[in-house]
Design an enzyme around this catalytic site. Structure first.
Site, PDB file in Angstrom:
ATOM      1  N   ARG A 148      -6.704   2.180 -15.665  1.00 17.41           N
ATOM      2  CA  ARG A 148      -6.773   3.005 -14.448  1.00 17.41           C
ATOM      3  C   ARG A 148      -7.547   4.318 -14.622  1.00 17.41           C
ATOM      4  O   ARG A 148      -8.357   4.648 -13.767  1.00 17.41           O
ATOM      5  CB  ARG A 148      -5.369   3.274 -13.886  1.00 17.41           C
ATOM      6  CG  ARG A 148      -4.593   1.996 -13.526  1.00 17.41           C
ATOM      7  CD  ARG A 148      -3.324   2.258 -12.720  1.00 17.41           C
ATOM      8  NE  ARG A 148      -3.633   2.568 -11.336  1.00 17.41           N
ATOM      9  CZ  ARG A 148      -3.589   3.769 -10.813  1.00 17.41           C
ATOM     10  NH1 ARG A 148      -3.207   4.793 -11.547  1.00 17.41           N
ATOM     11  NH2 ARG A 148      -3.915   3.967  -9.568  1.00 17.41           N
ATOM     12  N   CYS A 187     -15.013   1.880 -28.375  1.00 11.48           N
ATOM     13  CA  CYS A 187     -16.353   2.473 -28.479  1.00 11.48           C
ATOM     14  C   CYS A 187     -16.998   2.623 -27.105  1.00 11.48           C
ATOM     15  O   CYS A 187     -17.966   1.918 -26.777  1.00 11.48           O
ATOM     16  CB  CYS A 187     -17.199   1.624 -29.400  1.00 11.48           C
ATOM     17  SG  CYS A 187     -16.396   1.466 -30.991  1.00 11.48           S
ATOM     18  N   GLU A 188     -16.432   3.454 -26.282  1.00 12.61           N
ATOM     19  CA  GLU A 188     -16.946   3.761 -24.946  1.00 12.61           C
ATOM     20  C   GLU A 188     -16.487   5.180 -24.631  1.00 12.61           C
ATOM     21  O   GLU A 188     -15.317   5.508 -24.878  1.00 12.61           O
ATOM     22  CB  GLU A 188     -16.302   2.875 -23.866  1.00 12.61           C
ATOM     23  CG  GLU A 188     -16.453   1.415 -24.046  1.00 12.61           C
ATOM     24  CD  GLU A 188     -17.418   0.779 -23.060  1.00 12.61           C
ATOM     25  OE1 GLU A 188     -17.996   1.485 -22.206  1.00 12.61           O
ATOM     26  OE2 GLU A 188     -17.592  -0.437 -23.183  1.00 12.61           O
ATOM     27  N   GLU A 221       4.366  -6.198   1.808  1.00 10.69           N
ATOM     28  CA  GLU A 221       3.857  -6.702   0.523  1.00 10.69           C
ATOM     29  C   GLU A 221       3.699  -5.575  -0.495  1.00 10.69           C
ATOM     30  O   GLU A 221       2.595  -5.337  -0.994  1.00 10.69           O
ATOM     31  CB  GLU A 221       2.482  -7.367   0.738  1.00 10.69           C
ATOM     32  CG  GLU A 221       2.439  -8.497   1.729  1.00 10.69           C
ATOM     33  CD  GLU A 221       1.000  -8.978   2.001  1.00 10.69           C
ATOM     34  OE1 GLU A 221       0.044  -8.365   1.490  1.00 10.69           O
ATOM     35  OE2 GLU A 221       0.850  -9.962   2.733  1.00 10.69           O
ATOM     36  N   PRO A 222       4.760  -4.861  -0.828  1.00  7.99           N
ATOM     37  CA  PRO A 222       4.589  -3.739  -1.756  1.00  7.99           C
ATOM     38  C   PRO A 222       4.450  -4.204  -3.200  1.00  7.99           C
ATOM     39  O   PRO A 222       5.108  -5.159  -3.624  1.00  7.99           O
ATOM     40  CB  PRO A 222       5.903  -2.964  -1.586  1.00  7.99           C
ATOM     41  CG  PRO A 222       6.900  -4.023  -1.244  1.00  7.99           C
ATOM     42  CD  PRO A 222       6.170  -5.057  -0.434  1.00  7.99           C
ATOM     43  N   GLY A 249       0.776  -1.237   0.000  1.00  3.55           N
ATOM     44  CA  GLY A 249       0.000   0.000   0.000  1.00  3.55           C
ATOM     45  C   GLY A 249       0.799   1.273   0.000  1.00  3.55           C
ATOM     46  O   GLY A 249       0.224   2.371   0.060  1.00  3.55           O
TER      47      GLY A 249
HETATM   48  N1  LLP Z   1      -1.189  -7.071  -0.417  1.00  3.28           N
HETATM   49  C1  LLP Z   1      -2.495  -7.283  -0.641  1.00  3.28           C
HETATM   50  C2  LLP Z   1      -3.202  -8.266   0.177  1.00  3.28           C
HETATM   51  C3  LLP Z   1      -3.154  -6.547  -1.649  1.00  3.28           C
HETATM   52  O1  LLP Z   1      -4.447  -6.756  -1.867  1.00  3.28           O
HETATM   53  C4  LLP Z   1      -2.439  -5.611  -2.421  1.00  3.28           C
HETATM   54  C5  LLP Z   1      -3.099  -4.839  -3.477  1.00  3.28           C
HETATM   55  C6  LLP Z   1      -1.065  -5.436  -2.152  1.00  3.28           C
HETATM   56  C7  LLP Z   1      -0.480  -6.178  -1.139  1.00  3.28           C
HETATM   57  C8  LLP Z   1      -0.206  -4.472  -2.917  1.00  3.28           C
HETATM   58  O2  LLP Z   1      -0.630  -3.163  -2.771  1.00  3.28           O
HETATM   59  P1  LLP Z   1       0.278  -1.967  -3.343  1.00  3.28           P
HETATM   60  O3  LLP Z   1       1.568  -1.965  -2.590  1.00  3.28           O
HETATM   61  O4  LLP Z   1       0.495  -2.196  -4.782  1.00  3.28           O
HETATM   62  O5  LLP Z   1      -0.541  -0.747  -3.094  1.00  3.28           O
HETATM   63  N2  LLP Z   1      -5.615  -1.773  -9.254  1.00  3.28           N
HETATM   64  C9  LLP Z   1      -5.434  -0.744  -8.247  1.00  3.28           C
HETATM   65  C10 LLP Z   1      -4.692  -1.265  -7.035  1.00  3.28           C
HETATM   66  C11 LLP Z   1      -5.337  -2.477  -6.426  1.00  3.28           C
HETATM   67  C12 LLP Z   1      -4.554  -3.019  -5.270  1.00  3.28           C
HETATM   68  C13 LLP Z   1      -5.055  -4.354  -4.851  1.00  3.28           C
HETATM   69  N3  LLP Z   1      -4.345  -4.948  -3.781  1.00  3.28           N
HETATM   70  C14 LLP Z   1      -4.743   0.451  -8.894  1.00  3.28           C
HETATM   71  O6  LLP Z   1      -4.458   0.414 -10.086  1.00  3.28           O
HETATM   72  O7  LLP Z   1      -4.526   1.475  -8.221  1.00  3.28           O
END
Ligand code: LLP
Length: 429
Positions: free
Chosen positions: A327, A358-359, A285-286, A243
């Site tokens: 996105r 086409c959207e 978990e990045p 996150g």
């Molecule tokens: N761990 C878990 C359990 C998760 O569900 C996620 C992301 C991450 C780690 C990694 O998160 P990050 O570090 O990348 O923020 N499609 C969206 C983002 C969806 C994230 C889903 N889960 C976007 O394009 O912003």
């Protein structure tokens, strides 16, 4: 416009990654094309590892952000573990020689097949998201005559201030379980000869700019771990999720050093460590933090459709579309647009960059000041995370190739799809 850590630069008006002018990539591989910088990803990995250097830590890269095998392979070599959410992602990790003992498996809907695959592969830990899932994992482990490693994902009800579609740590979200329920599930797991308790897990959302939210989530985990220790349940790790927020536009990115300090300070001063003498490993978990800024989607202006009057918009129709980069359509996300060749004298106008689909949601950027001509090449920046992985074949559009830049090399790490690739599995019956 480029941040200090970025390997993207402009020389004599031309956009470069490392030593490669991106115009040359477009000339060789065509457009649209995803281009990534390996050195950017490697720099981010070491910055995070250094920030956590006082702790026993494991960086489990979140495969969903960018799951290209070449990137996973290189991350394995740097010592990354992996956060996966499907059997498909596990297969990717195994194919690049990733060590299953560094894999955590998250997600609310793990199928029987995926659970069996992960148990047999010997993953480090399931991040369990419900009571039913815990019971299913126990059943499958019993049937396979194995012991399944588990953590419970808590939902600490913290508002991390993210877009509602990517918030995961609030009561209203489908993820994790409340702390009291987690406590009960740990007691249940303790009595099972087919479950092995590994740690406590949380992930409160994505694109978080505020480190306090991470600190609060860790407080909840520490409190639960301490309560578990009092019940004779010792844990090996705390998983604080991913996150970490980055800059797309004007956001303040996470200061990774401050993030590391906060976690280190909270952990070392906790009751768990100071009084109960337990010093768990930290798992992070990045996804986005490691790969987003490494990538761009390069596209060509096909047509200019200037506004015929003041009540209309200027449209630049480009050859990339919402199927290539979802996105903007899905979250209203902002991505900076950089011309591959910058003109010294130009007159900017406001343009909406749209694709051929086409959207009306098929836009990549709205209301941007740019000087455009037909045939121009544009880079849609910061698309290394959740770019290619969210792509589809909508409108029967083959997906773009992916090119990794390393020094002066352009490495084709996925070739462009063909129409045949798209039609292969269909049958006229
Ligand atoms: N761990 C878990 C359990 C998760 O569900 C996620 C992301 C991450 C780690 C990694 O998160 P990050 O570090 O990348 O923020 N499609 C969206 C983002 C969806 C994230 C889903 N889960 C976007 O394009 O912003």
């Amino acid at each position: 416009m480029f941040t200090k850590s970025m390997t993207v630069s402009r020389k004599n008006g031309l956009l470069f990654i490392d030593d490669v002018a991106l115009e040359q990539v477009a000339a060789r591989f065509g457009t649209p094309v995803y281009i990534y910088s390996w050195s950017q990803i490697a720099d981010r990995f070491s910055a995070l590892k250094n920030a956590l250097s006082e702790l026993d830590s494991l960086i489990c890269y979140s495969v969903k952000a960018n799951s290209n095998l070449a990137i996973l392979h290189r991350l394995t070599k740097l010592g990354a573990g992996f956060d996966i959410v499907s059997g498909g992602e596990l297969e990717r990790v195994l194919q690049v020689g990733g060590n299953p003992a560094t894999v955590v498996f998250s997600g609310v809907g793990k199928s029987v097949e995926d659970i069996d695959f992960a148990i047999k592969a010997g993953i480090y830990c399931f991040n369990v998201e419900s009571k039913s899932e815990l019971l299913r994992i126990e059943d499958r482990a019993r049937l396979l005559q194995k012991v399944a490693p588990v953590s419970i994902r808590i939902n600490p009800n913290i508002d991390a201030g993210t877009h509602p579609y990517i918030s995961t740590g609030l009561n209203e979200n489908k993820f994790g379980v409340p702390e009291q329920m987690a406590f009960e599930l740990y007691k249940k797991a303790k009595t099972s000869s087919h479950l092995d308790i590994k740690g406590v897990d949380s992930h409160i959302g994505s694109q978080i700019s505020n480190i306090t939210a991470f600190g609060e989530a860790l407080d909840h985990e520490l409190k639960l771990a301490s309560r578990l220790a009092s019940e004779g349940i010792d844990i090996n790790h705390l998983d604080i999720g991913g996150g970490l927020g980055i800059r797309y536009d004007t956001e303040v990115p996470i200061n990774v050093t401050a993030y590391g300090k906060l976690i280190t300070q909270k952990l070392t001063s906790s009751r768990l460590s100071q009084i109960q003498g337990i010093n768990p490993k930290i798992i992070v978990e990045p996804g986005r933090y490691l790969v987003a800024e490494s990538g761009m989607l390069v596209t060509k202006v096909e047509y200019l459709k200037p506004a015929p009057g003041p009540e209309f918009k200027n449209f630049a129709i480009v050859d990339a579309a919402m199927n290539d980069l979802l996105r903007p359509a899905l979250y209203g996300a902002y991505h900076n647009i950089e011309p591959l060749i910058e003109e010294s004298e130009s007159t900017d106008e406001k343009w909406n960059l749209v694709g051929p689909i086409c959207e009306s949601a098929d836009f990549l950027a709205l209301n941007r000041s740019l000087s455009l001509s037909e045939g121009d090449l544009l880079a849609i920046m910061t698309t290394g995370a959740y770019g290619f992985t969210l792509s589809s074949n909508y409108n029967s559009r083959p997906r773009p190739p992916e090119i990794l830049i390393e020094g002066d090399q352009m490495l084709e790490i996925r070739s462009r799809e063909s129409i045949d690739d798209l039609l292969r599995r269909e049958k006229i019956v």
